[in-house]
Design a protein around this motif. Structure first.
Motif, PDB file in Angstrom:
ATOM      1  N   LEU A 135      58.325   5.889  42.547  1.00 23.28           N
ATOM      2  CA  LEU A 135      57.160   5.823  41.647  1.00 23.28           C
ATOM      3  C   LEU A 135      55.988   5.119  42.324  1.00 23.28           C
ATOM      4  O   LEU A 135      54.829   5.518  42.179  1.00 23.28           O
ATOM      5  CB  LEU A 135      57.511   5.035  40.385  1.00 23.28           C
ATOM      6  CG  LEU A 135      57.983   5.803  39.170  1.00 23.28           C
ATOM      7  CD1 LEU A 135      58.363   4.823  38.076  1.00 23.28           C
ATOM      8  CD2 LEU A 135      56.921   6.773  38.661  1.00 23.28           C
TER       9      LEU A 135
ATOM     10  N   VAL B 250      47.719   3.981  35.211  1.00 22.58           N
ATOM     11  CA  VAL B 250      48.094   3.045  34.145  1.00 22.58           C
ATOM     12  C   VAL B 250      49.434   3.457  33.523  1.00 22.58           C
ATOM     13  O   VAL B 250      50.288   2.611  33.223  1.00 22.58           O
ATOM     14  CB  VAL B 250      46.981   2.966  33.071  1.00 22.58           C
ATOM     15  CG1 VAL B 250      47.461   2.246  31.816  1.00 22.58           C
ATOM     16  CG2 VAL B 250      45.756   2.254  33.636  1.00 22.58           C
ATOM     17  N   GLN B 251      49.639   4.758  33.373  1.00 20.92           N
ATOM     18  CA  GLN B 251      50.914   5.223  32.814  1.00 20.92           C
ATOM     19  C   GLN B 251      52.074   4.985  33.779  1.00 20.92           C
ATOM     20  O   GLN B 251      53.177   4.630  33.363  1.00 20.92           O
ATOM     21  CB  GLN B 251      50.824   6.721  32.443  1.00 20.92           C
ATOM     22  CG  GLN B 251      49.815   7.016  31.352  1.00 20.92           C
ATOM     23  CD  GLN B 251      50.013   6.125  30.129  1.00 20.92           C
ATOM     24  OE1 GLN B 251      51.116   6.016  29.607  1.00 20.92           O
ATOM     25  NE2 GLN B 251      48.958   5.461  29.691  1.00 20.92           N
ATOM     26  N   ILE B 252      51.837   5.211  35.071  1.00 13.04           N
ATOM     27  CA  ILE B 252      52.889   4.927  36.060  1.00 13.04           C
ATOM     28  C   ILE B 252      53.244   3.444  36.008  1.00 13.04           C
ATOM     29  O   ILE B 252      54.423   3.063  36.049  1.00 13.04           O
ATOM     30  CB  ILE B 252      52.424   5.329  37.486  1.00 13.04           C
ATOM     31  CG1 ILE B 252      52.316   6.851  37.592  1.00 13.04           C
ATOM     32  CG2 ILE B 252      53.402   4.791  38.547  1.00 13.04           C
ATOM     33  CD1 ILE B 252      51.856   7.345  38.958  1.00 13.04           C
ATOM     34  N   SER B 253      52.221   2.606  35.883  1.00 16.26           N
ATOM     35  CA  SER B 253      52.447   1.169  35.820  1.00 16.26           C
ATOM     36  C   SER B 253      53.287   0.804  34.582  1.00 16.26           C
ATOM     37  O   SER B 253      54.131  -0.102  34.641  1.00 16.26           O
ATOM     38  CB  SER B 253      51.090   0.478  35.822  1.00 16.26           C
ATOM     39  OG  SER B 253      51.176  -0.822  35.377  1.00 16.26           O
TER      40      SER B 253
ATOM     41  N   ILE C 120      55.592   2.715  33.252  1.00 11.88           N
ATOM     42  CA  ILE C 120      56.980   3.094  33.563  1.00 11.88           C
ATOM     43  C   ILE C 120      57.618   2.046  34.470  1.00 11.88           C
ATOM     44  O   ILE C 120      58.777   1.661  34.281  1.00 11.88           O
ATOM     45  CB  ILE C 120      57.041   4.469  34.260  1.00 11.88           C
ATOM     46  CG1 ILE C 120      56.397   5.546  33.380  1.00 11.88           C
ATOM     47  CG2 ILE C 120      58.487   4.848  34.565  1.00 11.88           C
ATOM     48  CD1 ILE C 120      56.492   6.927  33.988  1.00 11.88           C
ATOM     49  N   GLN C 121      56.866   1.609  35.480  1.00 14.81           N
ATOM     50  CA  GLN C 121      57.383   0.568  36.375  1.00 14.81           C
ATOM     51  C   GLN C 121      57.858  -0.631  35.554  1.00 14.81           C
ATOM     52  O   GLN C 121      58.927  -1.190  35.800  1.00 14.81           O
ATOM     53  CB  GLN C 121      56.270   0.077  37.328  1.00 14.81           C
ATOM     54  CG  GLN C 121      55.713   1.134  38.266  1.00 14.81           C
ATOM     55  CD  GLN C 121      56.479   1.216  39.568  1.00 14.81           C
ATOM     56  OE1 GLN C 121      57.700   1.121  39.563  1.00 14.81           O
ATOM     57  NE2 GLN C 121      55.786   1.421  40.657  1.00 14.81           N
TER      58      GLN C 121
ATOM     59  N   VAL D 186      43.141  -1.684  37.813  1.00 11.10           N
ATOM     60  CA  VAL D 186      44.409  -0.949  37.814  1.00 11.10           C
ATOM     61  C   VAL D 186      45.304  -1.436  38.964  1.00 11.10           C
ATOM     62  O   VAL D 186      46.529  -1.493  38.827  1.00 11.10           O
ATOM     63  CB  VAL D 186      44.190   0.585  37.830  1.00 11.10           C
ATOM     64  CG1 VAL D 186      43.827   1.103  39.202  1.00 11.10           C
ATOM     65  CG2 VAL D 186      45.426   1.304  37.308  1.00 11.10           C
TER      66      VAL D 186
ATOM     67  N   GLN E 128      61.962   2.949  41.441  1.00  9.82           N
ATOM     68  CA  GLN E 128      60.768   2.088  41.547  1.00  9.82           C
ATOM     69  C   GLN E 128      59.997   2.437  42.812  1.00  9.82           C
ATOM     70  O   GLN E 128      58.771   2.555  42.805  1.00  9.82           O
ATOM     71  CB  GLN E 128      61.182   0.598  41.631  1.00  9.82           C
ATOM     72  CG  GLN E 128      61.896   0.048  40.411  1.00  9.82           C
ATOM     73  CD  GLN E 128      60.932  -0.480  39.367  1.00  9.82           C
ATOM     74  OE1 GLN E 128      59.898   0.124  39.142  1.00  9.82           O
ATOM     75  NE2 GLN E 128      61.292  -1.564  38.714  1.00  9.82           N
TER      76      GLN E 128
ATOM     77  N   GLN F 165      47.024  -4.540  37.706  1.00  7.32           N
ATOM     78  CA  GLN F 165      48.060  -4.196  36.745  1.00  7.32           C
ATOM     79  C   GLN F 165      49.298  -3.668  37.479  1.00  7.32           C
ATOM     80  O   GLN F 165      50.435  -3.977  37.147  1.00  7.32           O
ATOM     81  CB  GLN F 165      47.504  -3.127  35.797  1.00  7.32           C
ATOM     82  CG  GLN F 165      48.435  -2.827  34.637  1.00  7.32           C
ATOM     83  CD  GLN F 165      47.734  -2.024  33.561  1.00  7.32           C
ATOM     84  OE1 GLN F 165      46.505  -2.036  33.459  1.00  7.32           O
ATOM     85  NE2 GLN F 165      48.506  -1.310  32.770  1.00  7.32           N
ATOM     86  N   PHE F 166      49.040  -2.861  38.505  1.00  9.51           N
ATOM     87  CA  PHE F 166      50.097  -2.246  39.300  1.00  9.51           C
ATOM     88  C   PHE F 166      50.935  -3.285  40.039  1.00  9.51           C
ATOM     89  O   PHE F 166      52.129  -3.086  40.264  1.00  9.51           O
ATOM     90  CB  PHE F 166      49.453  -1.307  40.328  1.00  9.51           C
ATOM     91  CG  PHE F 166      50.182  -0.027  40.455  1.00  9.51           C
ATOM     92  CD1 PHE F 166      49.963   0.991  39.536  1.00  9.51           C
ATOM     93  CD2 PHE F 166      51.090   0.180  41.469  1.00  9.51           C
ATOM     94  CE1 PHE F 166      50.662   2.178  39.632  1.00  9.51           C
ATOM     95  CE2 PHE F 166      51.787   1.358  41.563  1.00  9.51           C
ATOM     96  CZ  PHE F 166      51.574   2.361  40.649  1.00  9.51           C
TER      97      PHE F 166
END
Lengths: 101, 101, 101, 101
Positions: free
Chosen positions: A60, B51-54, B56-57, A95, A57, A98-99
């Motif tokens: 990433l 957005v894709q990393i998010s 995966i998180q 974003v 985590q 969202q993160f």
């Protein structure tokens, strides 16, 4: 992918060096994910696995911050200089929210 | 690994089915990480990558919760029933704090 | 309040000392929130305000961990000892997931 | 305060209306924190308190996002337009990382 973004590529293409560094970090993360698969196969202790997941985590998140910083330094900055900051900043905030979930 | 944990294995071994389900989820996550490598190679737009990393998180967090729930249902519960809950609960809190960073 | 919980009170009442300590921490947090109101009134720099908000988040998280730890040490442990751990652990996981958002 | 920031005030002063809206949100949060003190005094159930703490976390996060968005729209944008974006973006990234802990 259901979402549409303002662009398909960064306003300034990533250099070979930038791409390589990001790939290297992601390959390390991929290796960490495989490491956890091995731990599950070996029926390792839950807390041991959780600590490793927490390490991924964190790795990433750092990749995410690095991409965000470059995004602000190039795509967002360029949009602002061209007087088109509004939409780009809204997209950035979306974003970021969202993160942070 | 610098850390020592209270055990090497869960108090009740994971079943084949539990192991397989966890492996499947981790393989999907591994695939997602490779997907991001491809996106970086293709110099894809920063927000698209973020957005894709998010995603995966979020998937990793769910694996973490699933492992935590099983840990409490078995390892922590068994320790409590045997009157040895104190250390196990402290260990759980430590990993939960690390996870929330 | 739309939600229903398994109990109205902890399985073991908080001592006067526990209550006083929690109140003190919450009063400090209340003071920090008022401090931010003052910063906004004085039109202070955004980043300065954000750092203070982040300090409150951290203090609140610590209060949350402290309450969670006591909850596991008493309410959850007592439920497990009485063979009624299942529902209590599900409730715990639900609030932990909400907390991690 | 140990930290130094690039400025003492936003590049564009907040309007009376912006200040009032932020104060209102913070007053509501202050009331929520007092509400939790009352819950602790009444020895209310741990999970009930945790859900309320989680609601404050969420409200504080939203105030933080709102301040961040205005910061990017004004302070960061103005710095970028004046060719002085570098330091301001670094400062932004630092506070965003602190916020995500």
């Amino acid at each position: 992918m259901e979402e549409k973004f303002l662009h398909d590529h960064p306003s300034k293409p990533r250099t070979k060096d930038e791409i390589q560094k990001a790939i290297n970090r992601l390959k390390r993360i991929e290796g960490q994910v495989r490491g956890i698969q091995k731990m599950v196969e070996d029926d390792r202790y839950c807390v041991d696995i959780l600590v490793q997941i927490s390490a991924i985590q964190s790795a990433l998140k750092n990749v995410g911050f690095s991409i965000t910083e470059r995004h602000i330094n190039h795509c967002v900055s360029d949009a602002i200089k061209q007087g088109e900051g509004k939409e780009t900043i809204e997209e950035l905030m979306t974003v970021m929210k969202q993160f942070s979930k």
